[in-house]
Design a protein around this motif. Sequence first.
Motif, PDB file in Angstrom:
ATOM      1  N   ALA A 360       0.479   3.361 -12.426  1.00  0.00           N
ATOM      2  CA  ALA A 360       0.738   4.792 -12.632  1.00  0.00           C
ATOM      3  C   ALA A 360       1.701   4.978 -13.801  1.00  0.00           C
ATOM      4  O   ALA A 360       2.481   4.085 -14.127  1.00  0.00           O
ATOM      5  N   LEU A 361       1.634   6.153 -14.427  1.00  0.00           N
ATOM      6  CA  LEU A 361       2.581   6.499 -15.483  1.00  0.00           C
ATOM      7  C   LEU A 361       2.999   7.963 -15.342  1.00  0.00           C
ATOM      8  O   LEU A 361       2.333   8.761 -14.685  1.00  0.00           O
ATOM      9  N   THR A 362       4.132   8.288 -15.965  1.00  0.00           N
ATOM     10  CA  THR A 362       4.695   9.636 -15.868  1.00  0.00           C
ATOM     11  C   THR A 362       3.733  10.673 -16.444  1.00  0.00           C
ATOM     12  O   THR A 362       3.106  10.446 -17.475  1.00  0.00           O
ATOM     13  N   ASP A 368      -3.223  13.180 -21.958  1.00  0.00           N
ATOM     14  CA  ASP A 368      -4.638  13.227 -22.346  1.00  0.00           C
ATOM     15  C   ASP A 368      -4.910  12.323 -23.535  1.00  0.00           C
ATOM     16  O   ASP A 368      -5.944  11.635 -23.589  1.00  0.00           O
ATOM     17  N   LYS A 369      -3.982  12.295 -24.491  1.00  0.00           N
ATOM     18  CA  LYS A 369      -4.158  11.432 -25.667  1.00  0.00           C
ATOM     19  C   LYS A 369      -4.081   9.957 -25.266  1.00  0.00           C
ATOM     20  O   LYS A 369      -4.818   9.121 -25.801  1.00  0.00           O
ATOM     21  N   ILE A 370      -3.174   9.647 -24.337  1.00  0.00           N
ATOM     22  CA  ILE A 370      -3.052   8.257 -23.873  1.00  0.00           C
ATOM     23  C   ILE A 370      -4.334   7.825 -23.185  1.00  0.00           C
ATOM     24  O   ILE A 370      -4.892   6.749 -23.463  1.00  0.00           O
ATOM     25  N   GLY A 375      -8.316   4.927 -21.664  1.00  0.00           N
ATOM     26  CA  GLY A 375      -9.154   5.187 -20.500  1.00  0.00           C
ATOM     27  C   GLY A 375      -8.320   5.640 -19.310  1.00  0.00           C
ATOM     28  O   GLY A 375      -7.128   5.334 -19.213  1.00  0.00           O
ATOM     29  N   THR A 376      -8.969   6.352 -18.401  1.00  0.00           N
ATOM     30  CA  THR A 376      -8.250   6.905 -17.237  1.00  0.00           C
ATOM     31  C   THR A 376      -8.093   5.895 -16.110  1.00  0.00           C
ATOM     32  O   THR A 376      -7.248   6.070 -15.239  1.00  0.00           O
ATOM     33  N   ASP A 377      -8.914   4.844 -16.107  1.00  0.00           N
ATOM     34  CA  ASP A 377      -8.844   3.839 -15.043  1.00  0.00           C
ATOM     35  C   ASP A 377      -7.782   2.801 -15.395  1.00  0.00           C
ATOM     36  O   ASP A 377      -8.060   1.784 -16.030  1.00  0.00           O
ATOM     37  N   LEU A 378      -6.535   3.055 -14.973  1.00  0.00           N
ATOM     38  CA  LEU A 378      -5.441   2.128 -15.288  1.00  0.00           C
ATOM     39  C   LEU A 378      -5.624   0.783 -14.600  1.00  0.00           C
ATOM     40  O   LEU A 378      -5.219  -0.262 -15.124  1.00  0.00           O
ATOM     41  N   GLU A 379      -6.220   0.798 -13.411  1.00  0.00           N
ATOM     42  CA  GLU A 379      -6.296  -0.430 -12.618  1.00  0.00           C
ATOM     43  C   GLU A 379      -7.199  -1.490 -13.241  1.00  0.00           C
ATOM     44  O   GLU A 379      -7.181  -2.642 -12.817  1.00  0.00           O
ATOM     45  N   LYS A 380      -7.989  -1.093 -14.239  1.00  0.00           N
ATOM     46  CA  LYS A 380      -8.819  -2.109 -14.908  1.00  0.00           C
ATOM     47  C   LYS A 380      -7.955  -3.060 -15.734  1.00  0.00           C
ATOM     48  O   LYS A 380      -8.396  -4.157 -16.078  1.00  0.00           O
TER      49      LYS A 380
END
Length: 766
Positions: A360-362, A368-370, A375-380
């Motif tokens: 997770a991140l703040t 949105d740019k990050i 990508g939105t799937d951080l767990e990958k």
Amino acid sequence: MTIQEALLTIIVIICVFLSFISLASDKKSVRNKLFFVMSLLIALWAVATFFEEQPVSFSIKPLLVNADFSAAFLISVVFLFFTASFVEINKKFRNTIKYLLIGLAIFFVWAVISNNVVSSIENVNGASIKIFQGGLYVWYTIALIANFSLGTYALFVAFRRSSDGKRTQLKYIMFGLAVSALVAVTTNLIIPQVYSVSSFIPRLGIYSITIFLTTTTIAMTRYKLFNVKVLATELFVGILLLVILGRFLTSNTTTDFIFEGIILCASSLVSFFLIRSVRNEVFRREEIEKLAGEKTAALTELEQRNKNLRALQKISDIVLNESEMKLMTQKILDELPKQLDNCIGGFLSIVRKGELMAYALTTNHFNDKIYHAIGTDLEKYSFPIKKDFNRLHTALVTKASLDSDSLADFISPPIAKPVAMTLQKIIGAKHMEAFPLYAGGAPFGVLLFVFSASRDQIHGKNFEIAKSVADEMSLAVQRAEAFQQLKDANEYLSQLDKMKDEFISMASHELNTPLAAIEGYLSMILDEHMGGKIDAKTKEYLSRAYASSKRLAELILDLLNVSRIEQGRLKMKFVQVNLADLAESVIHELQIKADAKKIYLKVEADKGKIPLTWCDPDRIREVFVNLAGNAIKFTEKGGVTIKIAKGEGNTIVGSVTDTGRGIAKEDQKKLFQKFSQIHREVDEHQGTGLGLYISKNFVELHKGRLSVESDAGQGATFSFELPIVTEAPKQIEGAILDGPLSAPKVVAATGKEVPAIITASSKQTS
């Protein structure tokens, strides 16, 4: 002495005086020693520059020119050393720069002396001189300007990275430098080169340099000005006494000798008291300044501690109020920018199956740019833990906090360095610090703090609070994972309990059918009218089998009731009845058991004074049967009394009192629990432990309560209180309402009319 010579003398005295003032303020400081050397070199440069333009012997002027150019370059080198002392530089790199500058200083001093900077000079009008450039003059000029430029840049860097107190000091130095260095370089180097003048105005550089020395001295002695006051007083008194002593020694007459001697003694005495007075004043003011400084520091520290405590309290509140791990960690990360100065946010990675996984991140306006970049799937972004994979992995393995000014150090790999650098620009990050998260010695994550300020500005101020937040996060994640494990275990146990209830319900239904057949056939055989006579021994065995089948049927019914109660599937049929009628039917059913033990069983109730109420007669009758049956079971002499009476308020109270062995206080809390049994000495009195549990639930489904009063050896009284209900309820919480009944009346063996639904066979209904 001319005015110019007087001004030069004053300038030299100021340079020497300021150099000693600075050195006296802190003799151990390398910075002060550098300033001392620089001040003396400036005095030398001022003298040489001044006399270059004076009508002195031409044979001396080459020496003056060499002294001028050598001192100027040495001043630039010492200036660079001096300004670099304000900036934190790697020790190895600092030593490299030091040796390089010393080498340059030696080289260009040699170049000056060997006429490679100034090849020759020529008299102009008998006083001024014209300088002819040597082969290294241009390089000398470039190196000189480079030294001053780098020194100025070092001051600028130190100013940006410094705190408020240090910034004030640097302002003094930078102001003096901006005035004096500019004038000196312009009048001594640029004007002669551009306009090829043979005579220029060196005194402008000489005069202006005192501004730099003065402002720098003030900056360096900013917190020790009172010591400077003592030094100035002592210097003034010393000069005064020397003048008076000279007059005393040069007296021409006896009268003058005596007069000057008296003045010398008086001046010495006054000087002694003056210096002591100034020292005492300085001491007192230094103490005041010290106390004021300590107070300010204490208040600042207290304010910072309070701020840290508020931040930790806020995060602790999140930990206490949130149990779901994802939501809790996200709220903590979102709180970081609000609680830490210059903090943009945080990034949490956790350990899963031997791998460090982005979690997770703040939440920020640039998320949105990050996500667009990575990508939105951080767990990958999950990789096996390796010490040198990146700094997040290193911090986890070494159990040490790590910091860097490059985001790529922490997220590359797996994210490409160009992407990481782009992300750093997008979020405006200047410094990052990573803290490993541990619980019981086992690693389970890394928390990365991202700041918008440099390390010098935030590290000391935020390190402790950041570490405390990381520790709090460790406890939070540990608690959340423990809660999740407990939740999973509870769900598993709940599923097992549901499966158990379903199995009991199914098994009870399946067992009830063959048991009913067994009980029916045994009843027919024992009746002898249908199957013929049987011998006494066989009849005894069959009677025991019949009694056992009845007990088994009762057990199955109890298990069915428990299952239906806990699943909310118990069916209830409400009828308007008088509880005294229910009690009398129980007497009829249990009288045989009481007679067998030779104890009495009776009902005490004034039926005319007991109001009618709506209830499920089957369930309330079963409560009477369970309570009275238990009472008969544990009563050896005396008897059992069932009482029905109007209670306080709008209630009816039913109670069963026996004269049996009683129940100890410590055992009473176990009575109404499922499958609980109080230890009995006689095995035949042991049951399933479900009767009181079922009775309690039946009473509570009627919005009533069941209680017990007893002492060991004093008998027991079980009482239940029901509200008087004047109309049939439309729904029952925790049960299924079958609808109201209009029960027909039947005549019991006692000759009294009772509802048909409460006859002995009613216990077999569901």
